[in-house]
Design an enzyme around this catalytic site. Structure first.
Site, mmCIF file in Angstrom:
data_model
loop_
_atom_site.group_PDB
_atom_site.id
_atom_site.type_symbol
_atom_site.label_atom_id
_atom_site.label_comp_id
_atom_site.label_asym_id
_atom_site.label_seq_id
_atom_site.Cartn_x
_atom_site.Cartn_y
_atom_site.Cartn_z
ATOM 1 N N GLN A 1 2.960 -10.190 -2.038
ATOM 2 C CA GLN A 1 4.112 -11.388 -1.884
ATOM 3 C C GLN A 1 3.467 -12.648 -0.061
ATOM 4 O O GLN A 1 2.070 -11.918 0.540
ATOM 5 C CB GLN A 1 5.092 -11.429 -1.686
ATOM 6 C CG GLN A 1 5.751 -10.818 -0.682
ATOM 7 C CD GLN A 1 7.280 -10.326 -0.227
ATOM 8 O OE1 GLN A 1 7.665 -11.079 0.273
ATOM 9 N NE2 GLN A 1 7.545 -9.481 -1.168
ATOM 10 N N HIS B 1 1.313 -9.811 1.354
ATOM 11 C CA HIS B 1 1.880 -7.896 2.412
ATOM 12 C C HIS B 1 2.766 -7.115 0.977
ATOM 13 O O HIS B 1 3.111 -8.267 -0.174
ATOM 14 C CB HIS B 1 2.544 -8.230 3.705
ATOM 15 C CG HIS B 1 3.403 -9.193 3.442
ATOM 16 N ND1 HIS B 1 3.602 -10.901 3.388
ATOM 17 C CD2 HIS B 1 5.195 -8.858 3.360
ATOM 18 C CE1 HIS B 1 5.417 -11.462 3.745
ATOM 19 N NE2 HIS B 1 5.707 -10.203 3.009
ATOM 20 N N LYS C 1 9.059 -9.976 -11.857
ATOM 21 C CA LYS C 1 10.053 -11.412 -11.458
ATOM 22 C C LYS C 1 8.990 -12.830 -11.502
ATOM 23 O O LYS C 1 7.856 -12.308 -12.143
ATOM 24 C CB LYS C 1 10.024 -11.303 -9.789
ATOM 25 C CG LYS C 1 11.157 -10.403 -9.827
ATOM 26 C CD LYS C 1 11.875 -10.253 -8.451
ATOM 27 C CE LYS C 1 13.321 -9.015 -8.084
ATOM 28 N NZ LYS C 1 13.653 -9.925 -6.716
ATOM 29 N N SER D 1 6.611 -7.021 -4.427
ATOM 30 C CA SER D 1 6.098 -7.177 -4.610
ATOM 31 C C SER D 1 4.815 -7.207 -3.835
ATOM 32 O O SER D 1 4.704 -7.772 -2.545
ATOM 33 C CB SER D 1 6.297 -8.647 -5.608
ATOM 34 O OG SER D 1 7.195 -9.364 -4.085
ATOM 35 N N LYS E 1 9.226 -18.837 6.500
ATOM 36 C CA LYS E 1 9.728 -17.282 6.677
ATOM 37 C C LYS E 1 9.018 -15.750 7.319
ATOM 38 O O LYS E 1 8.673 -15.167 6.814
ATOM 39 C CB LYS E 1 10.345 -16.627 4.769
ATOM 40 C CG LYS E 1 11.597 -15.437 5.490
ATOM 41 C CD LYS E 1 11.191 -14.953 3.713
ATOM 42 C CE LYS E 1 12.060 -13.405 3.859
ATOM 43 N NZ LYS E 1 12.564 -13.272 2.452
ATOM 44 N N GLU F 1 7.785 -13.197 9.570
ATOM 45 C CA GLU F 1 8.922 -12.139 9.304
ATOM 46 C C GLU F 1 8.355 -10.665 10.483
ATOM 47 O O GLU F 1 6.710 -10.284 9.914
ATOM 48 C CB GLU F 1 9.661 -11.371 7.675
ATOM 49 C CG GLU F 1 8.882 -10.516 7.412
ATOM 50 C CD GLU F 1 8.902 -10.680 5.679
ATOM 51 O OE1 GLU F 1 10.130 -11.101 5.320
ATOM 52 O OE2 GLU F 1 7.779 -9.865 4.666
ATOM 53 N N HIS G 1 4.858 -15.613 2.426
ATOM 54 C CA HIS G 1 5.585 -16.751 3.086
ATOM 55 C C HIS G 1 5.517 -17.649 3.143
ATOM 56 O O HIS G 1 4.612 -17.480 4.112
ATOM 57 C CB HIS G 1 6.685 -15.925 3.654
ATOM 58 C CG HIS G 1 7.346 -14.508 3.148
ATOM 59 N ND1 HIS G 1 8.204 -13.841 2.141
ATOM 60 C CD2 HIS G 1 7.648 -13.211 3.999
ATOM 61 C CE1 HIS G 1 8.518 -13.038 2.151
ATOM 62 N NE2 HIS G 1 8.198 -12.924 2.988
ATOM 63 N N ARG H 1 5.464 -14.710 -4.984
ATOM 64 C CA ARG H 1 4.902 -13.672 -5.557
ATOM 65 C C ARG H 1 3.880 -13.554 -6.565
ATOM 66 O O ARG H 1 3.512 -14.411 -6.844
ATOM 67 C CB ARG H 1 5.842 -12.202 -5.758
ATOM 68 C CG ARG H 1 7.081 -12.793 -5.900
ATOM 69 C CD ARG H 1 8.297 -11.375 -6.216
ATOM 70 N NE ARG H 1 9.486 -11.607 -5.528
ATOM 71 C CZ ARG H 1 10.510 -11.871 -5.588
ATOM 72 N NH1 ARG H 1 10.424 -13.525 -5.784
ATOM 73 N NH2 ARG H 1 11.315 -11.709 -5.006
#
Length: 412
Positions: A106, A271, A296, A104, A131, A133, A108, A290
């Protein structure tokens, strides 16, 4: 130390629709090494290494001891400082991802937003943490990351009438006028970019479906060698029925990476991973906002408001690793929770990792060899995973090619 510093782990797999099937998936191949039976028809998307409660790793011993329980019993494995700082937990979640189709669109949340979302919507956002990453490619890898340079977005608005139709003439004209001005007013540019992204993401579904149909019908009759056209058509095949995320391809950077190349995905940056296999590490959170390429829940309003709207080239999204020894590279993102060392050895080579003042998890991604820690020897084979306690020196050697990744944290 009252507990051995090195423990072999069994990590758990996660099956999501976008994962690679059966033993085509590196996730599945690595999981086989610790005893998991592989179903050739099942998608194996992620291998989770760490103490996250959704899929905690266990020690390969007679008692099947959860890693977190062992750290709670022996805080020195983590160091008392890190143990206290992160409430007896590992501050990072280490993963392998095997991607068959796009994830997706999205972002964070940062810590402030994460705390608010968790408080207001605990059924959707499961913890209050941020989050950030990092992804390091194991195989050729595709992703979206950050917004494209504004001139590229301008060209796409002019080249793809379907995009301009969804954004609307007023927002389009304001954006084009803003970026054509001679003075580089970054905040003004970001505001104009936000208006474009918001207008796109809030487009009525029936209009999105109509414009995607027009777009894909037109592109099928165009030059088949156009990589962006190929990407748009591929995403439409993966998410048929009019997914707004397909148009995000025209606003977000399309990033390609070869093995060993990396990118850092900071909080509040858009991203999506598209295809390939990667090593991923993140702060120990599962918060995701998302807005496309997904069946979702989409939280479009939160996503539009949370993004930084930084823009720049695809190449600018990639990280530059530093030396971490004779045969190792260090990927050190601008956060406290984790860094990753990549060690690559040829036949007959050896490497030493000096003691790290914090806990680490190591996974062998290819080849085999041997590791020595505190006078004890351990086998390094593809898919083997080890927890390595704090403040120990590690030595690796091999008679064949060998590659392993080691995620770790140190006190701040």
């Amino acid at each position: 130390m009252t507990q051995t510093a090195v423990l072999r782990l069994q990590a758990k797999t996660q099956s999501y629709d976008w994962g690679k099937l059966g033993d085509v998936s590196k996730v599945a191949r690595y999981a086989q090494q610790s005893g998991e039976s592989i179903d050739p028809s099942k998608p194996y998307a992620e291998l989770w290494m760490g103490t996250h409660p959704n899929a905690p790793s266990i020690v390969i011993d007679d008692a099947h001891t959860p890693l977190q329980s062992l750290i709670h019993k022996y805080p020195e494995l983590s160091t008392q400082t890190i143990y206290d700082q992160y409430n007896g937990d590992l501050p990072f979640l280490f993963k392998i991802l095997s991607i068959r189709k796009a994830l997706s669109i999205q972002a964070h949340p940062d810590k402030t937003l994460g705390e608010r979302l968790f408080k207001e919507f605990p059924n959707i956002y499961k913890d209050p943490n941020h989050k950030p990453e990092m992804a390091i490619a194991l195989t050729p890898f595709e992703a979206f990351c950050g917004f494209r340079p504004l001139d590229e977005i301008k060209q796409h608005i002019q080249r793809y009438p379907e995009l301009a139709e969804l954004i609307g003439s007023d927002v389009t004209q304001n954006f084009l006028t803003t970026i054509q001005e001679q003075d580089e007013d970054v905040e003004k540019n970001k505001t104009a970019l936000k208006s474009v992204f918001s207008a796109l993401m809030h487009s009525p579904q029936e209009q999105v479906t109509e414009q995607i149909s027009k777009l894909t019908n037109r592109l099928r009759n165009k030059d088949k060698e156009d990589p962006l056209a190929e990407l748009l058509l591929r995403l439409d095949q993966q998410y048929p029925g009019g997914d707004i995320g397909i148009f995000s391809s025209l606003l977000l950077n399309y990033v390609t990476m070869e093995s060993g190349q990396a990118m850092f995905l900071g909080a509040n940056e858009p991203h999506a991973y598209i295809s390939g296999d990667c090593v991923e590490c993140m702060a120990a959170s599962d918060n995701v906002v998302r807005a496309g390429l997904t069946p979702k829940f989409k939280d479009v309003d939160v996503l539009v408001e949370m993004l930084t709207y930084r823009y720049g080239s695809a190449e600018s999204q990639k990280m530059t690793p530093q030396s971490f020894g004779s045969h190792s590279l260090l990927y050190d993102p601008p956060i406290d929770e984790f860094s990753i060392a990549l060690t690559t050895l040829k036949s007959g080579e050896t490497e030493q990792h000096k003691p790290i003042d914090g806990p680490s998890i190591l996974i062998v991604t290819s080849g085999n060899g041997d590791m020595s820690v505190q006078g004890s020897n351990y086998s390094l084979q593809e898919g083997y995973i080890y927890f390595v306690g704090a403040n120990v020196e590690l030595s690796a050697e091999t008679s064949t090619d060998l590659e392993f990744y080691r995620a770790f944290t140190v006190p701040t």
